[in-house]
Write a protein that holds these residues in place. Structure first.
Motif, PDB file in Angstrom:
ATOM      1  N   ARG A   1     -22.701  -2.231 -36.266  1.00 13.82           N
ATOM      2  CA  ARG A   1     -21.947  -0.987 -36.205  1.00 13.82           C
ATOM      3  C   ARG A   1     -21.061  -1.259 -37.383  1.00 13.82           C
ATOM      4  NH1 ARG A   1     -22.973   3.535 -32.959  1.00 13.82           N
ATOM      5  NH2 ARG A   1     -23.733   2.704 -30.700  1.00 13.82           N
ATOM      6  N   ARG A   2     -20.661  -0.523 -38.316  1.00 14.40           N
ATOM      7  CA  ARG A   2     -19.664  -0.748 -39.363  1.00 14.40           C
ATOM      8  C   ARG A   2     -19.297  -2.259 -39.792  1.00 14.40           C
ATOM      9  NH1 ARG A   2     -16.476   3.194 -35.859  1.00 14.40           N
ATOM     10  NH2 ARG A   2     -17.040   5.316 -36.740  1.00 14.40           N
ATOM     11  N   ASN A   3     -20.547  -3.035 -39.960  1.00 11.74           N
ATOM     12  CA  ASN A   3     -20.455  -4.264 -40.573  1.00 11.74           C
ATOM     13  C   ASN A   3     -20.001  -5.262 -39.690  1.00 11.74           C
ATOM     14  OD1 ASN A   3     -22.041  -3.641 -42.948  1.00 11.74           O
ATOM     15  ND2 ASN A   3     -19.891  -3.326 -44.235  1.00 11.74           N
ATOM     16  N   ASP A   4     -19.893  -4.958 -38.321  1.00 12.99           N
ATOM     17  CA  ASP A   4     -19.475  -5.736 -37.409  1.00 12.99           C
ATOM     18  C   ASP A   4     -20.600  -6.772 -36.763  1.00 12.99           C
ATOM     19  OD1 ASP A   4     -18.458  -7.592 -35.106  1.00 12.99           O
ATOM     20  OD2 ASP A   4     -17.946  -5.561 -34.114  1.00 12.99           O
ATOM     21  N   TYR A   5     -20.941  -7.857 -37.447  1.00 19.03           N
ATOM     22  CA  TYR A   5     -22.019  -8.687 -37.238  1.00 19.03           C
ATOM     23  C   TYR A   5     -21.934  -9.588 -35.949  1.00 19.03           C
ATOM     24  CZ  TYR A   5     -23.755  -7.046 -41.662  1.00 19.03           C
ATOM     25  OH  TYR A   5     -24.293  -6.002 -42.400  1.00 19.03           O
ATOM     26  N   SER A   6     -20.657  -9.625 -35.271  1.00 15.51           N
ATOM     27  CA  SER A   6     -20.339 -10.378 -34.164  1.00 15.51           C
ATOM     28  C   SER A   6     -21.354  -9.947 -32.933  1.00 15.51           C
ATOM     29  CB  SER A   6     -18.920 -10.194 -33.549  1.00 15.51           C
ATOM     30  OG  SER A   6     -18.781  -8.800 -33.042  1.00 15.51           O
ATOM     31  N   VAL A   7     -22.103  -9.035 -32.908  1.00 17.70           N
ATOM     32  CA  VAL A   7     -23.038  -8.880 -32.028  1.00 17.70           C
ATOM     33  C   VAL A   7     -24.280  -9.700 -32.145  1.00 17.70           C
ATOM     34  CG1 VAL A   7     -22.484  -6.407 -31.623  1.00 17.70           C
ATOM     35  CG2 VAL A   7     -24.040  -6.939 -33.348  1.00 17.70           C
ATOM     36  N   LEU A   8     -24.423 -10.286 -33.426  1.00 19.66           N
ATOM     37  CA  LEU A   8     -25.693 -11.052 -33.780  1.00 19.66           C
ATOM     38  C   LEU A   8     -25.512 -12.463 -33.304  1.00 19.66           C
ATOM     39  CD1 LEU A   8     -26.622  -9.591 -37.400  1.00 19.66           C
ATOM     40  CD2 LEU A   8     -27.496  -9.101 -34.979  1.00 19.66           C
ATOM     41  N   GLU A   9     -26.257 -13.225 -33.042  1.00 19.91           N
ATOM     42  CA  GLU A   9     -26.371 -14.613 -32.659  1.00 19.91           C
ATOM     43  C   GLU A   9     -27.420 -15.483 -33.484  1.00 19.91           C
ATOM     44  OE1 GLU A   9     -26.594 -15.260 -28.284  1.00 19.91           O
ATOM     45  OE2 GLU A   9     -25.421 -13.499 -28.305  1.00 19.91           O
ATOM     46  N   PRO A  10     -26.917 -15.885 -34.787  1.00 22.25           N
ATOM     47  CA  PRO A  10     -27.935 -16.535 -35.617  1.00 22.25           C
ATOM     48  C   PRO A  10     -28.018 -17.879 -35.056  1.00 22.25           C
ATOM     49  CG  PRO A  10     -25.578 -16.353 -36.623  1.00 22.25           C
ATOM     50  CD  PRO A  10     -25.702 -15.454 -35.497  1.00 22.25           C
ATOM     51  N   PRO A  11     -29.016 -18.559 -35.538  1.00 22.36           N
ATOM     52  CA  PRO A  11     -29.315 -19.949 -35.155  1.00 22.36           C
ATOM     53  C   PRO A  11     -28.439 -20.706 -35.517  1.00 22.36           C
ATOM     54  CG  PRO A  11     -31.023 -19.286 -36.522  1.00 22.36           C
ATOM     55  CD  PRO A  11     -30.260 -18.170 -36.157  1.00 22.36           C
ATOM     56  N   SER A  12     -27.979 -21.925 -35.142  1.00 19.09           N
ATOM     57  CA  SER A  12     -27.115 -22.826 -35.511  1.00 19.09           C
ATOM     58  C   SER A  12     -27.694 -23.604 -36.752  1.00 19.09           C
ATOM     59  CB  SER A  12     -26.638 -24.068 -34.539  1.00 19.09           C
ATOM     60  OG  SER A  12     -26.031 -23.517 -33.419  1.00 19.09           O
ATOM     61  N   LEU A  13     -26.837 -24.018 -37.851  1.00 20.96           N
ATOM     62  CA  LEU A  13     -27.229 -24.464 -38.928  1.00 20.96           C
ATOM     63  C   LEU A  13     -28.263 -25.910 -38.470  1.00 20.96           C
ATOM     64  CD1 LEU A  13     -24.613 -24.209 -41.353  1.00 20.96           C
ATOM     65  CD2 LEU A  13     -26.557 -23.085 -41.476  1.00 20.96           C
ATOM     66  N   GLY A  14     -29.471 -26.128 -39.078  1.00 17.71           N
ATOM     67  CA  GLY A  14     -30.049 -27.400 -38.856  1.00 17.71           C
ATOM     68  C   GLY A  14     -30.998 -27.236 -37.406  1.00 17.71           C
ATOM     69  N   GLU A  15     -30.710 -26.142 -36.619  1.00 13.14           N
ATOM     70  CA  GLU A  15     -31.638 -25.946 -35.473  1.00 13.14           C
ATOM     71  C   GLU A  15     -32.499 -25.054 -35.329  1.00 13.14           C
ATOM     72  OE1 GLU A  15     -28.631 -25.940 -32.191  1.00 13.14           O
ATOM     73  OE2 GLU A  15     -27.534 -27.761 -32.916  1.00 13.14           O
ATOM     74  N   TRP A  16     -33.163 -24.740 -36.612  1.00 13.50           N
ATOM     75  CA  TRP A  16     -34.139 -23.645 -36.620  1.00 13.50           C
ATOM     76  C   TRP A  16     -35.275 -23.892 -37.735  1.00 13.50           C
ATOM     77  CZ3 TRP A  16     -34.327 -19.881 -40.683  1.00 13.50           C
ATOM     78  CH2 TRP A  16     -33.241 -20.169 -41.807  1.00 13.50           C
ATOM     79  N   GLU A  17     -36.373 -23.482 -37.574  1.00 10.48           N
ATOM     80  CA  GLU A  17     -37.505 -23.665 -38.679  1.00 10.48           C
ATOM     81  C   GLU A  17     -37.483 -22.429 -39.713  1.00 10.48           C
ATOM     82  OE1 GLU A  17     -40.203 -26.075 -40.146  1.00 10.48           O
ATOM     83  OE2 GLU A  17     -39.234 -26.547 -38.323  1.00 10.48           O
ATOM     84  N   PRO A  18     -36.957 -22.877 -40.797  1.00 10.76           N
ATOM     85  CA  PRO A  18     -37.231 -21.639 -41.900  1.00 10.76           C
ATOM     86  C   PRO A  18     -38.773 -21.345 -42.016  1.00 10.76           C
ATOM     87  CG  PRO A  18     -35.695 -23.497 -42.466  1.00 10.76           C
ATOM     88  CD  PRO A  18     -36.310 -23.905 -41.260  1.00 10.76           C
TER      89      PRO A  18
END
Length: 142
Positions: free
Chosen positions: A20-37
């Motif tokens: 909501r309203r560009n509040d991206y705090s509800v998302l949990e992106p993977p940590s840098l270097g710890e995911w498979e692009p």
């Protein structure tokens, strides 16, 4: 959470947080270097003159943590005199294209650079931007 249809038609709906309203705090992106692009990215760089700055931009792109096989860089030369050239230190899949006739300025150059790619994601850079090593990865993990 909101039920959002995801993926191909045969895939079941997935639960994703509602932003909501560009509040991206509800998302949990993977940590840098710890995911498979898996997605390919085309970095479009509109440029006019400034070869020295472009050289630094492309050198910073060559050092990115995002997989080189998934990364393409298209530099759009907007009529530089002398014409821009690719420096020795650059990403493997880098090319310079001339800006298409019939338009001018950044927006037209971005469209020109985006047109020839079939990458999954477009990422726009400035020709004088020096990106930190994880810049592309940080953008792509979202």
């Amino acid at each position: 959470m909101t039920l959002v249809q995801g993926g191909p038609a045969e895939a079941p709906p997935t639960l994703r947080p509602f932003v909501r309203r560009n509040d991206y705090s509800v998302l949990e992106p993977p940590s840098l270097g710890e995911w498979e692009p898996t997605l390919s990215v085309c970095v479009v760089v509109p440029a006019y003159g400034g070869q020295e700055k472009l050289d630094l931009t492309l050198a910073s792109m060559a050092a990115q943590s995002y997989p080189p096989a998934l990364t393409e860089v298209v530099v759009v030369d907007d009529g530089s005199d002398p014409a821009l050239r690719l420096p020795p230190i650059r990403p493997e899949h880098t090319r310079i294209v001339p800006n298409e006739p019939g338009g001018w300025a950044r927006g037209h150059a971005l469209n020109t650079g985006a047109a020839p790619t079939d990458a999954d994601v477009l990422l726009f850079f400035a020709a004088d931007m020096i990106a930190f090593r994880e810049h592309v990865e940080a953008q792509m993990r979202w």
